[in-house]
Design a protein around this motif. Structure first.
Motif, PDB file in Angstrom:
ATOM      1  N   TYR A   1      43.846  77.970  54.944  1.00 51.12           N
ATOM      2  CA  TYR A   1      43.863  77.403  53.595  1.00 51.12           C
ATOM      3  C   TYR A   1      43.222  78.382  52.622  1.00 51.12           C
ATOM      4  CZ  TYR A   1      44.546  73.411  56.628  1.00 51.12           C
ATOM      5  OH  TYR A   1      45.006  72.583  57.604  1.00 51.12           O
ATOM      6  N   GLU A   2      43.806  78.452  51.442  1.00 50.23           N
ATOM      7  CA  GLU A   2      43.276  79.330  50.413  1.00 50.23           C
ATOM      8  C   GLU A   2      42.218  78.656  49.557  1.00 50.23           C
ATOM      9  OE1 GLU A   2      46.451  80.884  48.130  1.00 50.23           O
ATOM     10  OE2 GLU A   2      47.375  81.995  49.787  1.00 50.23           O
ATOM     11  N   SER A   3      42.184  77.332  49.569  1.00 48.45           N
ATOM     12  CA  SER A   3      41.215  76.602  48.751  1.00 48.45           C
ATOM     13  C   SER A   3      40.949  75.235  49.365  1.00 48.45           C
ATOM     14  CB  SER A   3      41.730  76.422  47.318  1.00 48.45           C
ATOM     15  OG  SER A   3      42.875  75.580  47.303  1.00 48.45           O
ATOM     16  N   ALA A   4      39.839  74.626  48.950  1.00 52.78           N
ATOM     17  CA  ALA A   4      39.519  73.280  49.414  1.00 52.78           C
ATOM     18  C   ALA A   4      40.558  72.273  48.937  1.00 52.78           C
ATOM     19  CB  ALA A   4      38.130  72.883  48.930  1.00 52.78           C
ATOM     20  N   GLU A   5      41.102  72.475  47.753  1.00 55.64           N
ATOM     21  CA  GLU A   5      42.120  71.575  47.225  1.00 55.64           C
ATOM     22  C   GLU A   5      43.384  71.619  48.085  1.00 55.64           C
ATOM     23  OE1 GLU A   5      43.781  68.635  45.059  1.00 55.64           O
ATOM     24  OE2 GLU A   5      41.696  69.329  45.043  1.00 55.64           O
ATOM     25  N   GLU A   6      43.738  72.802  48.573  1.00 57.96           N
ATOM     26  CA  GLU A   6      44.901  72.902  49.455  1.00 57.96           C
ATOM     27  C   GLU A   6      44.666  72.134  50.750  1.00 57.96           C
ATOM     28  OE1 GLU A   6      47.687  76.266  51.705  1.00 57.96           O
ATOM     29  OE2 GLU A   6      45.969  76.888  50.484  1.00 57.96           O
ATOM     30  N   LEU A   7      43.434  72.204  51.277  1.00 59.22           N
ATOM     31  CA  LEU A   7      43.094  71.441  52.477  1.00 59.22           C
ATOM     32  C   LEU A   7      43.210  69.940  52.206  1.00 59.22           C
ATOM     33  CD1 LEU A   7      41.972  71.119  55.344  1.00 59.22           C
ATOM     34  CD2 LEU A   7      39.670  71.366  54.388  1.00 59.22           C
ATOM     35  N   ARG A   8      42.771  69.485  51.044  1.00 56.39           N
ATOM     36  CA  ARG A   8      42.874  68.062  50.706  1.00 56.39           C
ATOM     37  C   ARG A   8      44.337  67.623  50.618  1.00 56.39           C
ATOM     38  NH1 ARG A   8      38.647  69.782  47.011  1.00 56.39           N
ATOM     39  NH2 ARG A   8      36.622  69.012  47.777  1.00 56.39           N
ATOM     40  N   ILE A   9      45.177  68.463  50.038  1.00 54.68           N
ATOM     41  CA  ILE A   9      46.605  68.132  49.935  1.00 54.68           C
ATOM     42  C   ILE A   9      47.237  68.049  51.316  1.00 54.68           C
ATOM     43  CG2 ILE A   9      48.842  68.997  49.142  1.00 54.68           C
ATOM     44  CD1 ILE A   9      47.365  70.194  46.720  1.00 54.68           C
ATOM     45  N   GLU A  10      46.909  68.996  52.186  1.00 56.52           N
ATOM     46  CA  GLU A  10      47.441  68.976  53.543  1.00 56.52           C
ATOM     47  C   GLU A  10      46.916  67.782  54.327  1.00 56.52           C
ATOM     48  OE1 GLU A  10      49.776  70.734  54.963  1.00 56.52           O
ATOM     49  OE2 GLU A  10      50.112  71.847  53.110  1.00 56.52           O
ATOM     50  N   GLY A  11      45.666  67.409  54.057  1.00 55.77           N
ATOM     51  CA  GLY A  11      45.114  66.236  54.715  1.00 55.77           C
ATOM     52  C   GLY A  11      45.855  64.968  54.340  1.00 55.77           C
ATOM     53  N   ARG A  12      46.205  64.852  53.067  1.00 58.24           N
ATOM     54  CA  ARG A  12      46.965  63.684  52.606  1.00 58.24           C
ATOM     55  C   ARG A  12      48.365  63.676  53.228  1.00 58.24           C
ATOM     56  NH1 ARG A  12      47.123  58.487  50.318  1.00 58.24           N
ATOM     57  NH2 ARG A  12      49.312  58.123  50.819  1.00 58.24           N
ATOM     58  N   LYS A  13      49.007  64.842  53.300  1.00 60.47           N
ATOM     59  CA  LYS A  13      50.334  64.919  53.927  1.00 60.47           C
ATOM     60  C   LYS A  13      50.265  64.524  55.399  1.00 60.47           C
ATOM     61  CE  LYS A  13      52.199  68.599  50.955  1.00 60.47           C
ATOM     62  NZ  LYS A  13      52.678  70.013  50.927  1.00 60.47           N
ATOM     63  N   ARG A  14      49.199  64.982  56.064  1.00 56.04           N
ATOM     64  CA  ARG A  14      49.050  64.663  57.482  1.00 56.04           C
ATOM     65  C   ARG A  14      48.842  63.166  57.683  1.00 56.04           C
ATOM     66  NH1 ARG A  14      50.959  67.015  61.621  1.00 56.04           N
ATOM     67  NH2 ARG A  14      50.827  68.770  60.162  1.00 56.04           N
ATOM     68  N   MET A  15      48.078  62.545  56.798  1.00 58.71           N
ATOM     69  CA  MET A  15      47.866  61.102  56.872  1.00 58.71           C
ATOM     70  C   MET A  15      49.193  60.358  56.735  1.00 58.71           C
ATOM     71  SD  MET A  15      45.495  58.773  54.330  1.00 58.71           S
ATOM     72  CE  MET A  15      46.216  57.281  53.644  1.00 58.71           C
ATOM     73  N   ASP A  16      50.040  60.774  55.803  1.00 55.59           N
ATOM     74  CA  ASP A  16      51.346  60.123  55.630  1.00 55.59           C
ATOM     75  C   ASP A  16      52.223  60.308  56.861  1.00 55.59           C
ATOM     76  OD1 ASP A  16      50.649  59.238  53.111  1.00 55.59           O
ATOM     77  OD2 ASP A  16      51.551  60.952  52.073  1.00 55.59           O
ATOM     78  N   LYS A  17      52.178  61.496  57.457  1.00 55.79           N
ATOM     79  CA  LYS A  17      52.984  61.738  58.660  1.00 55.79           C
ATOM     80  C   LYS A  17      52.503  60.876  59.823  1.00 55.79           C
ATOM     81  CE  LYS A  17      54.497  66.513  57.783  1.00 55.79           C
ATOM     82  NZ  LYS A  17      54.440  67.915  58.269  1.00 55.79           N
TER      83      LYS A  17
END
Length: 326
Positions: free
Chosen positions: A192-208
Motif C-alpha cells: 500500500y502506498e498510503s493508509a487511505e489505500e489500506l482503508r479502501i482495500e479493507g472496505r472492499k475485502r469486507m464486501d467480498k
C-alpha cells in the motif's frame, strides 16, 4: 497494634499472650473498633457491572467487537485493525484501520464509536454487542466498576452491552477469526502506498467476505446464505433522538459502587469528580443511583449523606468525550 493484621489474627495473638481463659471481645466487635482508625486498611467490596447476556439466535441479535493491536505495515508504519461482526449470520458489519505512532498504542473510545456509527447506518442496530474485558469496555481499576462511556452510549441507544467471560477466549472466537482473515488477506498479499489505500482495500475485502467469498461455517457467503441479514430493521438516523437517558438511569439503578474519599472531600466515579462538604477524608462510602431524582446517594456505613447530582450521562455530556464529528 500491627496495621497488617486483621481482627481474627489479633484475637488469636491476644489469646496466646494473655491466656485462653480471658474474656475477649468477638471478632465483629474488634472489627468495629478498628474500622474508624486511620491505620486500618479498608477493602472495597466486589460489585461487578450489571450486564444482561443475550445469545445469538438470529441475525443481529449479537455483534462482537474487538481490535487486533498494532502491526507494522511496510511503508505505512504501525496500523491498528478494528472489526465488528454479527455472530449468527457471520456478516462483517464494520472495519476500521487506525494509524499508530508506536507498537504499544491502542484504539480509544472515539475509534470504536466511529466504526459502530458507520456499521449502524449501513446494517442497522443490533440487540446486543459483546466485547472482551479491555479498559475501553470495562473499568478494571475498581472492584465496583462504573460503566464506561462506550457502555453508557450503547445502552442509551437501546443496545445491550455485555462482556465475554473472564479467561474464556472462545467467547470472542468469531471476531478473533475475523482478525486473522483480514490480516492474512490484506497484510500478507498486498503493498500500500498510503493508509487511505489500506482503508479502501479493507472496505472492499469486507464486501467480498459478505457477498462473494464462502464462509467456512456456512458454505456460502454470509449475505447469500442469509440475505435478510442485510439490515437489522432498527434504523440509525437521528442519534440524539434515539438516545434515551432513562435507559442509562435504569442500568445505573441496578448497581452500587464503593469509593474512598480524597483529602479535598471528593470522590471519583465514571471519570467524574464529585464534592460534598459532609464527606470525610479517607472514609469509604457506598454510592447508589436514584433513577427518580437522577442523583447519587452516598452512604457512610448506614448514614445517608445528602444527594449529589450525577454528571456525564446526558447525551451532550457523554458524546463530548468521544471528540468526533457527529
Amino acid at each position: 497494634m500491627h496495621p497488617k493484621r486483621g481482627a481474627k489474627t489479633i484475637l488469636t495473638d491476644l489469646e496466646d499472650e494473655l491466656g485462653l481463659d480471658k474474656n475477649f471481645p468477638s471478632v465483629s466487635t474488634l472489627t468495629r473498633l478498628f474500622r474508624g482508625l486511620p491505620e486500618t486498611k479498608v477493602y472495597e467490596p466486589n460489585r461487578p457491572v450489571y450486564v444482561q447476556t443475550i445469545k445469538a439466535d438470529t441475525a443481529h441479535d449479537l455483534w462482537q467487537i474487538d481490535d487486533m493491536g498494532a502491526e507494522m505495515y511496510p511503508g505505512l508504519g504501525h496500523m491498528g485493525l478494528l472489526n465488528v461482526k454479527d455472530v449468527s449470520s457471520r456478516v462483517q458489519t464494520g472495519i476500521l484501520f487506525k494509524e499508530y505512532t508506536h507498537c504499544r498504542e491502542h484504539p480509544d473510545t472515539k475509534d470504536y464509536v466511529k466504526m459502530l456509527r458507520g456499521a449502524f447506518k449501513e446494517f442497522g442496530m443490533p440487540k446486543s454487542i459483546q466485547s472482551d474485558r479491555g479498559s475501553i469496555f470495562k473499568e478494571n481499576q475498581s472492584k465496583s466498576p462504573f460503566p464506561t462511556h462506550l457502555h453508557l452510549w450503547l445502552v442509551g441507544l437501546g443496545i445491550n452491552f455485555q462482556h465475554a467471560r473472564a479467561h474464556k477466549p472462545t467467547d470472542q472466537a468469531v471476531i478473533e477469526r475475523t482478525h486473522q482473515t483480514i490480516y492474512n488477506q490484506l497484510y500478507r498479499t498486498l503493498d500500500y502506498e498510503s493508509a487511505e489505500e489500506l482503508r479502501i482495500e479493507g472496505r472492499k475485502r469486507m464486501d467480498k467476505l459478505n457477498h462473494r467469498i464462502p464462509c467456512a461455517s456456512l458454505g456460502l457467503p454470509p449475505l447469500i446464505q442469509n440475505p435478510d441479514a442485510i439490515h437489522s430493521g432498527r434504523t440509525f438516523e437521528d442519534e440524539k433522538a434515539l438516545y434515551k437517558v432513562e435507559r442509562v438511569a435504569e442500568l445505573l439503578g441496578k448497581m452500587e459502587w464503593f469509593r474512598k474519599v480524597a483529602s479535598a472531600k471528593t470522590f471519583a466515579l465514571g471519570k467524574q469528580i464529585y464534592y460534598h462538604s459532609n464527606l470525610k477524608r479517607g472514609q469509604q462510602i457506598k454510592i447508589r443511583f436514584n433513577a427518580e431524582t437522577m442523583n447519587l446517594n452516598c452512604y457512610n456505613d448506614k448514614e445517608l449523606i445528602p444527594e449529589v447530582q450525577i454528571k456525564g450521562i446526558a447525551y451532550e455530556q457523554l458524546t463530548a468525550f468521544f471528540d468526533t464529528v457527529l
